[in-house]
Design an enzyme around this catalytic site. Structure first.
Site, PDB file in Angstrom:
ATOM      1  N   ASP A 253      -8.261  -1.607   4.696  1.00  0.00           N
ATOM      2  CA  ASP A 253      -9.060  -1.886   3.340  1.00  0.00           C
ATOM      3  C   ASP A 253     -10.456  -1.904   3.281  1.00  0.00           C
ATOM      4  O   ASP A 253     -11.127  -2.363   4.497  1.00  0.00           O
ATOM      5  CB  ASP A 253      -8.413  -3.030   2.480  1.00  0.00           C
TER       6      ASP A 253
ATOM      7  N   THR B 294       1.195  -3.569 -11.955  1.00  0.00           N
ATOM      8  CA  THR B 294       0.414  -4.215 -10.733  1.00  0.00           C
ATOM      9  C   THR B 294      -0.926  -4.612 -11.272  1.00  0.00           C
ATOM     10  O   THR B 294      -1.169  -4.485 -12.441  1.00  0.00           O
ATOM     11  CB  THR B 294       0.246  -2.916  -9.782  1.00  0.00           C
TER      12      THR B 294
ATOM     13  N   TYR C  22      -9.201  11.439 -11.882  1.00  0.00           N
ATOM     14  CA  TYR C  22      -8.008  10.744 -11.543  1.00  0.00           C
ATOM     15  C   TYR C  22      -6.924  11.764 -11.683  1.00  0.00           C
ATOM     16  O   TYR C  22      -6.144  11.879 -10.655  1.00  0.00           O
ATOM     17  CB  TYR C  22      -7.678   9.516 -12.373  1.00  0.00           C
TER      18      TYR C  22
ATOM     19  N   LYS D   2      -4.761  13.134  -8.313  1.00  0.00           N
ATOM     20  CA  LYS D   2      -3.366  12.897  -7.990  1.00  0.00           C
ATOM     21  C   LYS D   2      -2.681  14.130  -7.835  1.00  0.00           C
ATOM     22  O   LYS D   2      -1.489  14.109  -7.173  1.00  0.00           O
ATOM     23  CB  LYS D   2      -2.911  11.842  -9.279  1.00  0.00           C
TER      24      LYS D   2
ATOM     25  N   ASP E 166     -14.564   1.736   4.802  1.00  0.00           N
ATOM     26  CA  ASP E 166     -14.699   2.455   3.387  1.00  0.00           C
ATOM     27  C   ASP E 166     -14.340   3.901   3.731  1.00  0.00           C
ATOM     28  O   ASP E 166     -14.869   4.881   4.221  1.00  0.00           O
ATOM     29  CB  ASP E 166     -16.198   2.345   3.130  1.00  0.00           C
ATOM     30  N   VAL E 167     -13.277   4.049   2.822  1.00  0.00           N
ATOM     31  CA  VAL E 167     -12.703   5.612   3.254  1.00  0.00           C
ATOM     32  C   VAL E 167     -13.526   6.760   2.553  1.00  0.00           C
ATOM     33  O   VAL E 167     -13.308   7.952   2.848  1.00  0.00           O
ATOM     34  CB  VAL E 167     -10.966   5.817   2.622  1.00  0.00           C
TER      35      VAL E 167
ATOM     36  N   ASN F  62      -2.228   4.745   0.650  1.00  0.00           N
ATOM     37  CA  ASN F  62      -1.858   4.378  -0.796  1.00  0.00           C
ATOM     38  C   ASN F  62      -3.357   4.344  -1.445  1.00  0.00           C
ATOM     39  O   ASN F  62      -3.186   4.203  -2.874  1.00  0.00           O
ATOM     40  CB  ASN F  62      -1.358   3.039  -0.610  1.00  0.00           C
TER      41      ASN F  62
ATOM     42  N   SER G  11       0.486   9.840  -8.632  1.00  0.00           N
ATOM     43  CA  SER G  11       0.795   8.985  -9.881  1.00  0.00           C
ATOM     44  C   SER G  11       1.408  10.155 -10.855  1.00  0.00           C
ATOM     45  O   SER G  11       1.260  11.142 -10.730  1.00  0.00           O
ATOM     46  CB  SER G  11      -0.421   8.737 -10.428  1.00  0.00           C
TER      47      SER G  11
END
Ligand SMILES: NC(=O)c1ccc[n+]([C@@H]2O[C@H](COP(=O)([O-])OP(=O)(O)OC[C@H]3O[C@@H](n4cnc5c(N)ncnc54)[C@H](O)[C@@H]3O)[C@@H](O)[C@H]2O)c1
Length: 287
Positions: free
Chosen positions: A74, A225, A190, A194, A100-101, A127, A177
């Site tokens: 993370d 969540t 987004y 996705k 940091d991806v 994820n 998603s």
């Protein structure tokens, strides 16, 4: 933990709630001895006094309960440490690694560090996902590129590295998603990133074929969540039509990931599992 309901339907939302829904089912050794990297294994902070578990943390905890050694990657060290602490407190095996991806140069070294510490690699759950939440008129190049760097490019780079080092017969999951199929959130970066994940997962599955490495997608719908709560604060009508009169839980996402990353799904490949209570299929209340 209670499950948040959003509409006073005549139906009983608790009828669809099981020990698995709440992360209270006994472990069954479904990932015994497996070495797994979870990317985005922490969870965001929200204002709620008792926040629900997020998808990445639930996956990490569930994989460890089922016998895996889990590398929790993370950007946020505290968030990753909290996931590891929960796993270790339950008697599981895990460690945290900060990356940091969105930095493409950081990914190969992170995979190498984790594989060394795990002693090999059997599975990888990609994820991590972000959203600037900008509508098309407000979109900026910077926001667009950042969403794509995290949601698509990082997954490609992680998978590329994983395919090199993963044992034959391993498995990779991506978390997409329901937003990949609809524009309800007016959130084009987004939604389209996705959707891109679904095509990317097929490409990863194709590339993994020689080693028998599978790649599948979990596409959650309306989930309670920390991420879902933030989205609901932005749009209070977001989850009015949820099937069963309740949103899903991070544990439900984790159980889908567990199936797809375990050998129980050995002939499921290049597939997208919509985890939405049937929403996409039209099982939507009052819609
Ligand atoms: N309502 C929902 O929860 C919902 C619905 C559909 C899909 N999803 C998908 O689920 C995934 C996330 O779920 P979650 O509950 O774990 O979310 P979360 O936001 O609580 O956690 C995501 C984690 O990713 C980390 N992260 C963010 N940017 C990073 C970066 N650049 N490098 C490394 N780590 C970074 C954050 O620190 C955080 O710990 C996303 O892919 C999201 O699109 C969620």
């Amino acid at each position: 933990m209670s499950v948040t309901t959003h509409v006073a339907y005549t139906l009983d939302p608790s009828a669809s709630v099981h020990p698995e829904t709440l992360g209270q089912a006994p472990a069954r050794g479904r990932l015994k001895g497996r070495r797994i990297i979870v990317v985005g294994a922490g969870q965001r902070k929200v204002v709620d006094a008792e926040p629900p578990i997020g998808n990445g943390r639930a996956m990490s905890v569930l994989f460890a309960r089922e016998g895996a050694h889990v590398a929790c990657l993370d950007l946020n060290k505290e968030a990753a440490d909290n996931t590891v602490n929960q796993i270790v407190a339950e008697g599981g095996k895990a460690f945290a690694d900060v990356v940091d991806v969105s930095d493409p140069a950081a990914i190969a070294p992170a995979v190498a560090r984790c594989v060394k510490q795990l002693g090999g690699l059997d599975g990888m759950a990609l994820n991590v996902g972000i959203s600037h939440g900008l509508s098309l008129p407000k979109m900026t190049v910077e926001a667009w590129d950042k969403d794509y760097a995290v949601n698509v490019r990082s997954h490609m780079l992680f998978a590329k590295e994983a395919l090199e080092v993963m044992v034959p017969g391993g498995a990779i999951t991506l978390t997409s998603s329901l937003a990949s199929q609809r524009s309800g959130g007016r959130n084009p970066a987004y939604e389209s990133s996705k959707a891109a994940q679904i095509a990317l997962a097929r490409a990863i599955a194709r590339a993994g074929e020689d080693k028998g490495i599978r790649c599948n997608v979990i596409a959650p719908g309306f989930m309670d969540t920390p991420m879902g709560r933030d989205a609901s604060r932005r749009r209070s009508d977001r989850a009015l039509t949820v099937p069963f009169g309740r949103q899903g839980t991070g544990w439900e996402v984790a159980y889908a990931a567990l199936f797809l990353i375990s050998n129980e799904s050995s002939y499921v490949n290049g597939h997208t599992l919509f985890l939405d209570g049937g929403h996409l299929g039209g099982v939507a209340r009052g819609a």
